[in-house]
Design a protein around this motif. Structure first.
Motif, PDB file in Angstrom:
ATOM      1  N   LYS A 106       8.799 -26.259 -14.292  1.00  0.00           N
ATOM      2  CA  LYS A 106       8.819 -26.974 -13.018  1.00  0.00           C
ATOM      3  C   LYS A 106       9.836 -26.381 -12.048  1.00  0.00           C
ATOM      4  N   ALA A 107      10.854 -25.723 -12.605  1.00  0.00           N
ATOM      5  CA  ALA A 107      11.836 -25.054 -11.746  1.00  0.00           C
ATOM      6  C   ALA A 107      11.362 -23.664 -11.322  1.00  0.00           C
ATOM      7  N   ASN A 108      10.326 -23.161 -12.020  1.00  0.00           N
ATOM      8  CA  ASN A 108       9.792 -21.825 -11.726  1.00  0.00           C
ATOM      9  C   ASN A 108       8.267 -21.878 -11.628  1.00  0.00           C
ATOM     10  N   PRO A 109       7.731 -22.603 -10.653  1.00  0.00           N
ATOM     11  CA  PRO A 109       6.267 -22.771 -10.565  1.00  0.00           C
ATOM     12  C   PRO A 109       5.522 -21.449 -10.424  1.00  0.00           C
ATOM     13  N   GLY A 110       4.480 -21.291 -11.237  1.00  0.00           N
ATOM     14  CA  GLY A 110       3.640 -20.106 -11.166  1.00  0.00           C
ATOM     15  C   GLY A 110       4.205 -18.875 -11.843  1.00  0.00           C
ATOM     16  N   LYS A 111       5.421 -18.951 -12.353  1.00  0.00           N
ATOM     17  CA  LYS A 111       6.064 -17.757 -12.920  1.00  0.00           C
ATOM     18  C   LYS A 111       5.849 -17.602 -14.420  1.00  0.00           C
ATOM     19  N   ILE A 112       5.495 -18.676 -15.111  1.00  0.00           N
ATOM     20  CA  ILE A 112       5.221 -18.585 -16.546  1.00  0.00           C
ATOM     21  C   ILE A 112       3.772 -18.154 -16.732  1.00  0.00           C
ATOM     22  N   ASN A 113       3.536 -17.169 -17.613  1.00  0.00           N
ATOM     23  CA  ASN A 113       2.162 -16.742 -17.888  1.00  0.00           C
ATOM     24  C   ASN A 113       1.820 -16.957 -19.359  1.00  0.00           C
ATOM     25  N   LEU A 114       0.680 -17.603 -19.572  1.00  0.00           N
ATOM     26  CA  LEU A 114       0.213 -17.924 -20.923  1.00  0.00           C
ATOM     27  C   LEU A 114      -1.118 -17.222 -21.160  1.00  0.00           C
ATOM     28  N   GLY A 115      -1.227 -16.498 -22.251  1.00  0.00           N
ATOM     29  CA  GLY A 115      -2.435 -15.745 -22.557  1.00  0.00           C
ATOM     30  C   GLY A 115      -3.457 -16.570 -23.328  1.00  0.00           C
ATOM     31  N   HIS A 116      -4.725 -16.235 -23.134  1.00  0.00           N
ATOM     32  CA  HIS A 116      -5.809 -16.896 -23.857  1.00  0.00           C
ATOM     33  C   HIS A 116      -6.945 -15.901 -24.066  1.00  0.00           C
ATOM     34  N   ALA A 117      -7.991 -16.317 -24.750  1.00  0.00           N
ATOM     35  CA  ALA A 117      -9.072 -15.403 -25.148  1.00  0.00           C
ATOM     36  C   ALA A 117     -10.161 -15.246 -24.097  1.00  0.00           C
ATOM     37  N   GLY A 118      -9.890 -15.617 -22.877  1.00  0.00           N
ATOM     38  CA  GLY A 118     -10.876 -15.462 -21.808  1.00  0.00           C
ATOM     39  C   GLY A 118     -11.314 -16.804 -21.260  1.00  0.00           C
TER      40      GLY A 118
END
Length: 323
Positions: free
Chosen positions: A147-159
């Motif tokens: 919440k302090a870094n909106p849009g900056k965390i990236n989470l990977g998934h299988a598509g």
């Protein structure tokens, strides 16, 4: 004349029925191909290989795994829908490939009616795991950081459209955070990048990510389950971590192209049932924190109801993702 034509029609139907029954009794006479909609090494692939080995033994034929990655599993399902409906080409799917995909990709060359359910073969549990050097140590810290870094965390998934994508969507929605969801051609390459700290984390199933968590290659954050997993006793459930809204319990099932004879479906269903009841599959599933269906969940009707339910569920959740 009408009576004569009716008699001929009935004779033709009887002959066709006898031919179909004879075909089913001889089935299978050669190896079967099981299409996996993702790259090798991911949850669907591991479950498919585990079940296929024991199904092959039950059927007296080899089941060959064919990985067809792309478009969240829809590339593979398109190929499966075009296959000859003779039982020699089947596919493993989940709520992503066989339900959510119809909302995300509304112009697909196939529909839910393009497939005949064979059997549910596994129940899975979704996990959020972070790179080992991520600054947050628990879910509370993670949500504060996000919440302090909106849009900056990236989470990977299988598509987009995969079950792992649904885990991601369910998680960020429940947590109320703005995170970038990064699609891969399978769960395995996403996990590889998380291990290498190329991305912040992954949304994955316990079958794929339990071992890397135990080996401290990534750090488990939370499991979307109502109970802790035996392979990850220290990983808190979503309720324990303070986010009970996050639920990520999924399924894997086998499907055949529409038109596959009912007798062949019954033969495959019986083999699948036999496979998941073997000690070998039970042992491997336990290692993967995956659960075999209950005895009353092996029917084709149960799998069909899951598909119908989840098509509607994700139609509502993923309306904004339609392409």
């Amino acid at each position: 004349m009408i009576a004569f034509l009716l008699k001929r029609s009935l004779a033709a139907i009887a002959a066709l029925s006898l031919a179909t029954t004879a075909f089913a009794q001889d089935f299978p006479k050669r190896p079967i191909t099981m299409i996996v909609p993702f790259a090798a090494g991911g949850t669907s692939d591991v479950i498919a290989r585990t079940v296929a080995e024991q199904m092959g033994i039950a059927l007296g034929q080899t089941i060959v795994i064919e990985n067809v990655a792309g478009a969240g599993g829809s590339t593979a399902l398109a190929r499966a829908s075009r296959a000859e409906p003779d039982g020699y080409t089947i596919a493993i799917g989940n709520a992503g490939t066989n339900a959510a995909t119809y909302t995300i990709y509304p112009k697909l060359p196939f529909t839910p009616d393009s497939f005949v359910p064979i059997a549910m073969v596994a129940k899975t549990f979704g996990i959020i795991a972070l790179r080992k050097d991520f600054p947050a140590k628990d879910l509370k810290e993670f949500m504060a950081y996000a919440k302090a870094n909106p849009g900056k965390i990236n989470l990977g998934h299988a598509g987009v459209g995969s079950s792992n994508y649904l885990i991601c969507k369910s998680f960020v929605t429940a947590a109320g955070i703005d995170a970038t969801l990064v699609g891969y051609r399978g769960a395995a390459p996403a996990l590889t990048d998380a291990i290498g700290s190329q991305i912040d984390g992954v949304c994955d199933a316990a079958a794929s990510v339990s071992q890397p968590i135990n080996e401290k290659l990534v750090r488990g954050l939370v499991v979307g389950s109502t109970v802790r997993l035996g392979t990850l006793p220290d990983l808190p459930t979503s309720a324990e971590a303070g986010l009970p809204e996050f639920e990520a319990q999924g399924w894997n099932g086998l499907f055949a192209p529409k038109g596959t004879p009912p007798a062949v479906i019954a033969r495959l269903n019986d083999a699948a049932r036999t496979a998941v009841e073997t000690d070998a599959v039970k042992k491997r599933f336990a290692e993967l924190s995956t659960v075999a269906p209950d005895p009353d969940e092996h029917t084709t009707d149960v799998l069909q109801k899951l598909v119908t339910r989840d098509v509607e569920k994700y139609r509502k959740m993923l309306a904004d993702d339609a392409k």
